[in-house]
Scaffold this motif. Structure first.
Motif, PDB file in Angstrom:
ATOM      1  N   VAL A  15      29.128  86.060   6.175  1.00  0.00           N
ATOM      2  CA  VAL A  15      30.364  86.144   6.958  1.00  0.00           C
ATOM      3  C   VAL A  15      31.028  84.776   7.028  1.00  0.00           C
ATOM      4  CG1 VAL A  15      31.293  86.522   9.263  1.00  0.00           C
ATOM      5  CG2 VAL A  15      29.710  88.159   8.289  1.00  0.00           C
ATOM      6  N   ILE A  18      32.793  84.277   3.907  1.00  0.00           N
ATOM      7  CA  ILE A  18      34.064  85.030   3.885  1.00  0.00           C
ATOM      8  C   ILE A  18      35.127  84.269   4.664  1.00  0.00           C
ATOM      9  CG2 ILE A  18      35.190  87.129   4.703  1.00  0.00           C
ATOM     10  CD1 ILE A  18      32.620  88.617   4.068  1.00  0.00           C
ATOM     11  N   MET A  19      34.714  83.718   5.811  1.00  0.00           N
ATOM     12  CA  MET A  19      35.670  82.959   6.611  1.00  0.00           C
ATOM     13  C   MET A  19      36.186  81.761   5.830  1.00  0.00           C
ATOM     14  SD  MET A  19      33.886  83.023  10.278  1.00  0.00           S
ATOM     15  CE  MET A  19      34.972  83.258  11.634  1.00  0.00           C
ATOM     16  N   LEU A  22      38.602  82.922   3.493  1.00  0.00           N
ATOM     17  CA  LEU A  22      39.861  83.267   4.158  1.00  0.00           C
ATOM     18  C   LEU A  22      40.698  82.023   4.403  1.00  0.00           C
ATOM     19  CD1 LEU A  22      39.318  86.009   6.852  1.00  0.00           C
ATOM     20  CD2 LEU A  22      40.731  86.054   4.806  1.00  0.00           C
TER      21      LEU A  22
ATOM     22  N   PHE B 631      27.338  88.781  13.251  1.00  0.00           N
ATOM     23  CA  PHE B 631      28.220  89.008  12.096  1.00  0.00           C
ATOM     24  C   PHE B 631      29.343  89.982  12.425  1.00  0.00           C
ATOM     25  CE2 PHE B 631      26.078  92.958  11.177  1.00  0.00           C
ATOM     26  CZ  PHE B 631      24.762  92.739  11.529  1.00  0.00           C
ATOM     27  N   GLY B 634      31.804  87.651  13.720  1.00  0.00           N
ATOM     28  CA  GLY B 634      32.389  86.895  12.608  1.00  0.00           C
ATOM     29  C   GLY B 634      33.425  87.708  11.866  1.00  0.00           C
ATOM     30  N   LEU B 635      33.100  88.984  11.635  1.00  0.00           N
ATOM     31  CA  LEU B 635      34.059  89.849  10.928  1.00  0.00           C
ATOM     32  C   LEU B 635      35.342  90.025  11.732  1.00  0.00           C
ATOM     33  CD1 LEU B 635      32.120  92.730   9.205  1.00  0.00           C
ATOM     34  CD2 LEU B 635      33.631  91.063   8.178  1.00  0.00           C
ATOM     35  N   CYS B 638      37.423  87.102  11.321  1.00  0.00           N
ATOM     36  CA  CYS B 638      38.072  87.147  10.012  1.00  0.00           C
ATOM     37  C   CYS B 638      39.289  88.060  10.045  1.00  0.00           C
ATOM     38  CB  CYS B 638      37.099  87.676   8.958  1.00  0.00           C
ATOM     39  SG  CYS B 638      35.824  86.509   8.563  1.00  0.00           S
ATOM     40  N   ILE B 641      42.174  86.534  11.894  1.00  0.00           N
ATOM     41  CA  ILE B 641      42.830  85.498  11.088  1.00  0.00           C
ATOM     42  C   ILE B 641      43.742  86.141  10.054  1.00  0.00           C
ATOM     43  CG2 ILE B 641      42.419  83.690   9.375  1.00  0.00           C
ATOM     44  CD1 ILE B 641      39.807  83.081  10.888  1.00  0.00           C
TER      45      ILE B 641
END
Lengths: 93, 803
Positions: A15, A18-19, A22, B631, B634-635, B638, B641
């Motif tokens: 994760v 992924i950030m 991003l 997580f 965290g997702l 994301c 954002i």
């Protein structure tokens, strides 16, 4: 127990990755950077789905892994073509 | 009694045959001759009722129309209905006879004329014989509609159309008010029948809806009967052919409101509000109509205003007569019963003389081509018979002996003198105004009657002002007004025949609680020298003087400012209503989608958040929730954002890429929440959508392709945050309010029930396969739609190229 902890740590790291990707998608000075980052997001998602399947002891998500692989390829190709030519599907002339 | 039924509906039935008669027989015979049979047969049939009704009998016949709703068409014949029925059929027969000679066989669309006329006649008959409130209302509106059609008979004229529209607007407005009043009455007494309403009078009078119902019903009556200030449609309705004006706008339709007031007197009479409104408005109308009639130079509007004034007279008499209900049977009650009797008597008289006067105007119009008194004059020697009829009608309208108007005017004076002495409802102080206003109005009435007769027929004959050779009207045209004129005289000499057989039973119908001996109702032309006679003498004297001096004051009176007429107010009101509603609509219907979305969202927030707050629905309950993994968090970060990137993106490509990232993250969520099928689908759909966005992106028009940020607007920010907040609050509150166990356990048996190990797929194609089928059709429609859109565009493109 250790196995689960390991898996969760792996997921968290993915994760984070992924950030990081991003950040590139948002910031990326050129469109190519962004598309690259999106492709990378796709691969990271594949990885996290794989880890998650192991974590859950299931093989229900294996199809998805394949599919994301294909789609992320198609998506990246489409973007690439678009960025290069301005169209995705060219007309026959 | 089914024959009664047949006779009420006879005009409607015959109206269906009229076009055939017109088409096949118009060349030989005027269509009116066939139509004449209808009112004549109805008249003869109704005449057979007189002996029975005079002895106190009533007849009824019920035809079930919608039995489950209690709606029937009940025909009920009593004295009041019979009086009106006779007027309608009698004047109707005469008017049709007159119209045969008035309406040209060659130039006019006679079938239209007679269909409308028959429709009106049937509606009016149905109206006066109806006992059921809703049937009454139906016939009431039918008279409005047929009157609208008749006024606009010469529809190629602008003034006809305007007059028709005005009368339609006003009478239908009143009709709706009346319907509301009727519904209130039905709610109060729980019956549709007027007779049962009268029987349940005490329930109604104690009810809180009593006054609103009364006001609504009076609104209907006043608009139909052209009372002040709703009188403005009647003068404009004079654009109709003269037989129509004579029939509808003097003898029958305008009396429908009178009929309604008379019918409702047993229910509402006796209350001060009813008395003051009915008699007050009536007497104001009387004065207003007679004053305005003076200012007219056209004969038909003059007669229209005189009709308004006479209707006001009848209305005020009915209001005074309603006092009898207050006093009940007894000495002082009987006094006011006579007022009602006078109202009915004048109603009959007015129909006779006003009908004949309109016909006279029609003859003058027909023979000279002019209706304006400034062009007319000296027709006395040219048209002696017409002159005689006009004299009879005019003097009767003015209230002179030996004509029937004299009798009813004397009774009117007696009634207003009585009411000033009644001593109830605060009449002590302003009751004295009644006789004064009545007297002044009568003087004006006298003056305009004199103007009508003398300016038209007296004075010098000016053939150069008229564009055709004037001669006496054909005899056929004269028959109808002659019959009416004869009635005017006959009623004066034998009033008690009419009184005993027709008016007395009608009076019993209006005031059923009164027992009146026939002695009280004796109409006599001479009852000694009393106030009434002196008042009449005063009217003649002052009226005569005013007429002599008319050159001094009449021009000033005619210069009345146009800005202060009711007509002006009505027209301005209509115009400003149109302007106002147009500006209102233009203000909020901006054509901008952003504004409409703003309305929708604001309404959404107000409704949902408002009701959540109102019903104290905001309650969060996190006790059942699962743990949030790192997580998961965290997702979510994301996703937030990516979503913010979409909003703040500087160009569209960034937005599209960020949207794609968001979609991928959603599919990741599906994985975490153990939904492999959803995740698969979401993945594919997301990719396809992104590709489609890219396709669209290229085709954006050149002008808009300037790359720019989404412009910032405070309202947008506030509304969007409010919407997000509402949905969040709603979702969280709903989560804490699970009332029932989910039904998932049923679907978990999918292998046993459907032979499927995949629950989601089993639900999609087995348990709830119907939804899937429809979604497939949605996709099909979307695909076809896209195909058609593209094809159409490319075709059009080719056409453009061809050009």
């Amino acid at each position: 127990m250790i196995f689960d902890t390991l898996m969760i740590i792996a997921l968290c790291l993915l994760v984070l990755a992924i950030m990081a990707n991003l950040y590139r998608v948002v910031k990326g000075p050129s469109s190519a950077d962004r598309v690259q980052a999106l492709d990378s997001v796709g691969i990271n998602i594949i990885a996290s789905i794989a880890v998650f399947s192991v974590f859950l002891h299931t093989h229900a998500f294996f199809d998805l892994i394949l599919l994301i692989g294909i789609l992320s390829f198609i998506g990246t190709t489409a973007f690439a073509k678009f960025l290069e030519r301005g169209v995705v599907i060219e007309r026959k002339r | 009694m089914i024959t009664l039924y047949l006779f009420i509906f006879l005009p409607f039935i015959f109206a269906c045959i009229v076009p055939l008669l017109y088409k096949y027989l118009n060349r030989q015979v005027h269509t009116g001759w066939f139509v004449l049979v209808v009112p004549l047969s109805i008249l003869i049939y109704l005449l057979t009722f007189i002996p029975a009704v005079a002895s106190g009998e009533t007849f009824e016949y019920t035809f079930s129309w919608i039995p489950s709703l209690g709606i029937h068409i009940t025909s009920y014949v009593d004295g009041l209905g019979l009086l009106f029925g006779l007027l309608i059929s009698g004047v109707g027969a005469l008017v049709i006879l007159y119209s045969i000679f008035y309406m040209s066989k060659v130039r006019e669309a006679l079938h239209n004329f007679y269909i409308y006329l028959l429709m009106f006649m049937g509606a009016m008959l149905g109206l006066v014989f109806s006992d059921h409130l809703l049937a009454f209302y139906g016939f009431w509106e039918l008279t409005s509609v047929s009157s609208f059609l008749l006024i606009s008979y010469w529809y190629e004229r602008k003034s006809s159309r305007q007059g028709a529209m005005k009368s339609m607007l006003i009478t239908v407005f009143g009709g709706f008010g009346m319907l509301a009043g009727f519904i209130m009455l039905i709610m109060m007494a729980d019956t549709y029948s007027i007779r049962e309403l009268i029987a349940n009078m005490d329930v109604i009078q104690g009810h809180s809806l009593f006054i609103p119902a009364m006001l609504c019903i009076l609104l209907g009556a006043f608009t139909k009967s052209a009372q002040f200030p709703f009188s403005i449609w009647l003068p404009d309705a004079m654009e109709a052919p003269t037989p129509v004006s004579s029939y509808l706008h003097s003898a029958t339709m305008v009396k429908a409101g009178i009929y309604l007031v008379a019918r409702m007197t047993p229910i509402f009479g006796g209350s001060p509000v009813w008395f003051w409104i009915v008699s007050g408005v009536g007497i104001i109308t009387l004065l207003y109509g007679s004053l305005t009639a003076l200012r007219q130079t056209d004969l038909k509007p003059l007669l229209a205003y005189s009709t308004i004034s006479q209707l006001g007279l009848i209305m005020s008499l009915l209001g005074i007569g309603s006092l009898a209900v207050y006093f009940g049977p007894g000495e002082s009650g009987t006094v006011f019963t006579v007022a009602t009797f006078a109202a009915l008597f004048h109603l009959f008289n007015h129909s006779t003389f006003k009908g004949s006067l309109f016909m006279v105007v029609g003859i003058i119009d027909h023979e000279t081509g002019r209706r304006d008194i400034r062009y007319l004059g000296g027709l006395m020697h040219v048209m002696p018979i017409t002159f005689t009829i006009a004299l009879v009608g005019g003097l009767s309208m003015a209230g002179l002996p030996p004509f029937n108007g004299f009798l009813s005017k004397e009774m009117f004076f007696a009634a207003v003198l009585d009411v000033s002495k009644a001593g109830i409802f605060g009449l002590n102080s302003i009751g004295a105004l009644f006789p004064v206003i009545a007297w002044v109005a009568s003087i004006f009435t006298f003056v305009y009657c004199m103007i009508f007769v003398l300016k038209t027929f007296g004075g010098k004959y000016h053939p150069e002002r008229l564009n055709r050779k004037v001669h006496e009207a054909p005899i056929g045209m004269l028959i109808a007004p002659m019959v009416l004129g004869l009635l005017v005289v006959l009623v004066f000499f034998f009033p008690n025949v009419l009184g005993k057989y027709i008016l007395a039973p009608a009076l019993t119908a209006v005031l059923p609680m009164m027992t009146v001996s026939s002695y009280d109702l004796k109409i006599s032309a001479w009852h000694g020298i009393n106030y009434e006679l002196l008042m009449t003498l005063g009217v003649i004297l002052l009226g005569g003087l005013l007429y002599m001096a008319k050159k001094r004051w009449l021009p000033t009176a005619r210069k009345f400012p146009q800005g202060w007429t009711l007509n002006h107010f009505f027209n301005e009101g209509l115009l400003s209503a149109e302007r106002w509603s147009a500006s209102l609509t233009n203000r909020y219907m901006t054509g901008s989608l952003r504004h409409y979305l703003l309305y929708i969202f604001v309404f959404f927030v107000l409704l949902l958040l408002g009701s959540l707050l109102w019903f104290h629905g905001i309650r969060f309950d996190f006790s059942d929730n699962a743990m949030i993994n790192i997580f998961d968090a965290g997702l979510v970060i994301c996703m937030v954002i990516s979503a913010l990137t979409v909003l703040l993106a500087a160009n569209r490509i960034v937005a599209i890429v960020a949207l794609g990232a968001l979609g991928y993250m959603v599919s990741m969520f599906f994985v975490i929440f153990r939904a492999p099928d959803l995740a698969l689908t979401q993945m594919v759909v997301e990719t396809v959508t992104t590709v489609l966005f890219l396709l669209c992106f290229y085709h954006l028009p050149k002008l808009k392709r300037t790359i720019e940020r989404i412009s910032f607007k405070w309202t947008n920010l506030v509304v969007s945050i409010a919407v997000g907040l509402t949905v969040t609050v709603l979702g969280l509150s709903a989560n804490g309010h699970k009332l029932f166990e989910p039904i998932t356990s049923f679907f978990e048996n999918s292998y046993k029930l459907a032979g499927a190990k995949n629950i989601v797929n089993a639900i999609l194609v087995d348990f709830r396969g119907f939804d899937t089928m429809l979604e497939i059709s949605v996709l099909t429609i979307a695909g076809l739609g896209v195909y058609v859109l593209i094809r159409q565009r490319s075709k059009r493109g080719k056409e453009h190229e061809a050009e």
